[in-house]
Design an enzyme around this catalytic site. Structure first.
Site, PDB file in Angstrom:
ATOM      1  CE1 TYR A  48      -2.870  -3.184   0.524  1.00  0.00           C
ATOM      2  CE2 TYR A  48      -3.402  -2.446   2.728  1.00  0.00           C
ATOM      3  CZ  TYR A  48      -3.541  -3.357   1.710  1.00  0.00           C
ATOM      4  OH  TYR A  48      -4.362  -4.444   1.892  1.00  0.00           O
ATOM      5  CG  HIS A 106      -0.677  -8.704   0.737  1.00  0.00           C
ATOM      6  ND1 HIS A 106      -0.353  -7.373   0.692  1.00  0.00           N
ATOM      7  CD2 HIS A 106      -2.016  -8.752   0.519  1.00  0.00           C
ATOM      8  CE1 HIS A 106      -1.433  -6.656   0.454  1.00  0.00           C
ATOM      9  NE2 HIS A 106      -2.465  -7.479   0.339  1.00  0.00           N
TER      10      HIS A 106
HETATM   11  N1  LIG Z   1      -5.420  -8.786   2.007  1.00  0.00           N
HETATM   12  C1  LIG Z   1      -5.751  -8.305   0.831  1.00  0.00           C
HETATM   13  O1  LIG Z   1      -5.382  -8.840  -0.213  1.00  0.00           O
HETATM   14  C2  LIG Z   1      -6.609  -7.079   0.754  1.00  0.00           C
HETATM   15  C3  LIG Z   1      -7.150  -6.689  -0.487  1.00  0.00           C
HETATM   16  C4  LIG Z   1      -7.956  -5.556  -0.518  1.00  0.00           C
HETATM   17  C5  LIG Z   1      -8.229  -4.850   0.658  1.00  0.00           C
HETATM   18  N2  LIG Z   1      -7.649  -5.238   1.841  1.00  0.00           N
HETATM   19  C6  LIG Z   1      -7.870  -4.486   3.115  1.00  0.00           C
HETATM   20  O2  LIG Z   1      -9.265  -4.337   3.320  1.00  0.00           O
HETATM   21  C7  LIG Z   1      -9.574  -2.934   3.447  1.00  0.00           C
HETATM   22  C8  LIG Z   1     -10.965  -2.627   2.963  1.00  0.00           C
HETATM   23  O3  LIG Z   1     -11.141  -3.042   1.631  1.00  0.00           O
HETATM   24  P1  LIG Z   1     -11.457  -2.043   0.437  1.00  0.00           P
HETATM   25  O4  LIG Z   1     -10.920  -0.709   0.770  1.00  0.00           O
HETATM   26  O5  LIG Z   1     -11.037  -2.709  -0.795  1.00  0.00           O
HETATM   27  O6  LIG Z   1     -13.046  -2.077   0.364  1.00  0.00           O
HETATM   28  P2  LIG Z   1     -14.276  -1.725   1.332  1.00  0.00           P
HETATM   29  O7  LIG Z   1     -13.829  -1.268   2.666  1.00  0.00           O
HETATM   30  O8  LIG Z   1     -15.229  -2.859   1.232  1.00  0.00           O
HETATM   31  O9  LIG Z   1     -14.948  -0.528   0.533  1.00  0.00           O
HETATM   32  C9  LIG Z   1     -14.395   0.745   0.463  1.00  0.00           C
HETATM   33  C10 LIG Z   1     -15.338   1.568  -0.408  1.00  0.00           C
HETATM   34  O10 LIG Z   1     -16.606   1.691   0.244  1.00  0.00           O
HETATM   35  C11 LIG Z   1     -16.931   3.081   0.408  1.00  0.00           C
HETATM   36  N3  LIG Z   1     -17.569   3.224   1.727  1.00  0.00           N
HETATM   37  C12 LIG Z   1     -16.986   3.081   2.930  1.00  0.00           C
HETATM   38  N4  LIG Z   1     -17.878   3.240   3.923  1.00  0.00           N
HETATM   39  C13 LIG Z   1     -19.066   3.493   3.334  1.00  0.00           C
HETATM   40  C14 LIG Z   1     -20.355   3.749   3.834  1.00  0.00           C
HETATM   41  N5  LIG Z   1     -20.624   3.752   5.141  1.00  0.00           N
HETATM   42  N6  LIG Z   1     -21.355   3.963   2.945  1.00  0.00           N
HETATM   43  C15 LIG Z   1     -21.102   3.953   1.597  1.00  0.00           C
HETATM   44  N7  LIG Z   1     -19.899   3.708   1.059  1.00  0.00           N
HETATM   45  C16 LIG Z   1     -18.872   3.469   1.930  1.00  0.00           C
HETATM   46  C17 LIG Z   1     -15.621   3.827   0.310  1.00  0.00           C
HETATM   47  O11 LIG Z   1     -15.823   5.101  -0.231  1.00  0.00           O
HETATM   48  P3  LIG Z   1     -15.278   6.449   0.491  1.00  0.00           P
HETATM   49  O12 LIG Z   1     -13.802   6.227   0.752  1.00  0.00           O
HETATM   50  O13 LIG Z   1     -15.544   7.485  -0.527  1.00  0.00           O
HETATM   51  O14 LIG Z   1     -16.073   6.600   1.748  1.00  0.00           O
HETATM   52  C18 LIG Z   1     -14.833   2.961  -0.666  1.00  0.00           C
HETATM   53  O15 LIG Z   1     -15.200   3.279  -2.003  1.00  0.00           O
HETATM   54  C19 LIG Z   1      -8.467  -2.273   2.618  1.00  0.00           C
HETATM   55  O16 LIG Z   1      -8.365  -0.889   2.857  1.00  0.00           O
HETATM   56  C20 LIG Z   1      -7.272  -3.075   3.054  1.00  0.00           C
HETATM   57  O17 LIG Z   1      -6.825  -2.658   4.332  1.00  0.00           O
HETATM   58  C21 LIG Z   1      -6.856  -6.350   1.900  1.00  0.00           C
END
Ligand SMILES: NC(=O)c1ccc[n+]([C@@H]2O[C@H](COP(=O)([O-])OP(=O)(O)OC[C@H]3O[C@@H](n4cnc5c(N)ncnc54)[C@H](OP(=O)(O)O)[C@@H]3O)[C@@H](O)[C@H]2O)c1
Length: 283
Positions: A48, A106
């Site tokens: 990241y 990861h």
């Molecule tokens: N281990 C892995 O391979 C892996 C892969 C991907 C992700 N991750 C981890 O998981 C975390 C979360 O995953 P992610 O960021 O991909 O997806 P997520 O948390 O499922 O979704 C984030 C999205 O949802 C929106 N959002 C957040 N809260 C909201 C709400 N209350 N209402 C409406 N929309 C909302 C955000 O927009 P806004 O920002 O505009 O609010 C953003 O577009 C990552 O940040 C990372 O730490 C790990």
């Protein structure tokens, strides 16, 4: 209960802040906003490129380090014993801390198409040996994996002395990876849900919209509460303070057993297209 206890006895907050795509000056501000909103569990990764921002936000928050639970992850393209030790040192320096609470591999394989893609079995076991040593040396409090399916875990457990504490998987309504989840539950491996809102792709699903109206909350909240009630640790990410706060309240909504079953039977929706053994399919 806001925390759960991992298989090695350490506690982890059930809601963590996801920091993927929180980078540069803006990334630091977003992470500090999340800390001010109440998050103490922060999920980062070498990939990241924001470990410095996470460390800076933690320091500048003025909140003692011991109150935080910080996760970072080994980049999939640096698997192997020596690489793991070197990469861990880089992460800890960037974070500016003396130990990492949870360190994860990861992905079980290097990037699809890379020359090491087929050598993953030995590379994983060697990375794990290095992580076990770092744990024993007190530099990490818990070690785990991410995106490991049962056959990847079977390979690791052939030589592992320590069972992973955590497996971080893509999990959200519409993508529930039942086989991997059941395997982890059977082995006592805690499950973390990445993209618990399907990176917002699932929020317009009609069932989730209906349930949001029924419970008087957002569809995002339905996703997060569903994941928590399924026993997963969740890592929602948002750049908006009001959403950060709302997401942190996901333990307050209790979904009925009948509605949980309905969500479990949703057809596949909102999958990222990322798979450990295959090329990524664009959603
Ligand atoms: N281990 C892995 O391979 C892996 C892969 C991907 C992700 N991750 C981890 O998981 C975390 C979360 O995953 P992610 O960021 O991909 O997806 P997520 O948390 O499922 O979704 C984030 C999205 O949802 C929106 N959002 C957040 N809260 C909201 C709400 N209350 N209402 C409406 N929309 C909302 C955000 O927009 P806004 O920002 O505009 O609010 C953003 O577009 C990552 O940040 C990372 O730490 C790990």
């Amino acid at each position: 209960m806001k925390d759960i206890v991992l298989n090695n006895g350490i506690s982890i907050p059930r809601i963590g802040f996801g920091t993927y795509k929180a980078t540069t000056e803006d990334g630091y501000r977003i992470i500090l906003d999340a800390i001010n909103a109440g998050y103490r569990h922060l999920d980062t990764a070498a990939l990241y490129e924001n470990e410095e921002d996470v460390g800076r936000a933690v320091r500048e928050s003025g909140i003692p380090r011991e109150e935080f639970f910080i996760t970072s992850k080994l980049n999939r393209n640096y698997l192997g014993y020596e690489n793991t030790k070197k990469e861990f040192d880089k992460s800890i320096k960037k974070l500016g801390i003396d130990h990492i609470d949870l360190y994860l591999m990861h992905w079980p394989r290097p990037d699809f198409g890379s020359s090491d893609f087929d050598d993953w079995e030995e590379l994983d076991r060697e990375s794990w040996r290095a992580m076990e040593e770092l744990l024993k040396a007190g530099k990490i409090r818990a070690i785990g994996v991410s995106n490991f399916l049962p056959h990847h875990l079977d390979n690791l457990l052939q030589t592992a002395e320590i069972i992973p504490a955590v497996n971080q998987l893509e999990l959200h309504p519409g993508y529930l990876q039942k086989e991997a989840v059941d395997y982890c539950r059977e082995k006592g491996i805690a499950i973390e849900a990445w993209s618990p809102m399907g990176r917002a792709r699932v929020l317009k699903d009609p069932l989730l919209s209906d349930l949001a109206a029924k419970y008087g909350v957002s569809a995002a909240r339905i996703c997060l509460s569903f994941c928590l009630q399924s026993g997963f640790i969740i890592l929602p990410k948002s750049t908006h303070i009001d959403r950060m706060k709302d997401n942190l309240n996901a333990l307050d909504t209790v979904i009925s057993d009948e509605d949980m079953k309905k969500i479990c039977s949703m057809p596949e929706t909102g999958w990222s297209g990322e798979h450990p053994d295959r090329e990524t399919i664009k959603p």
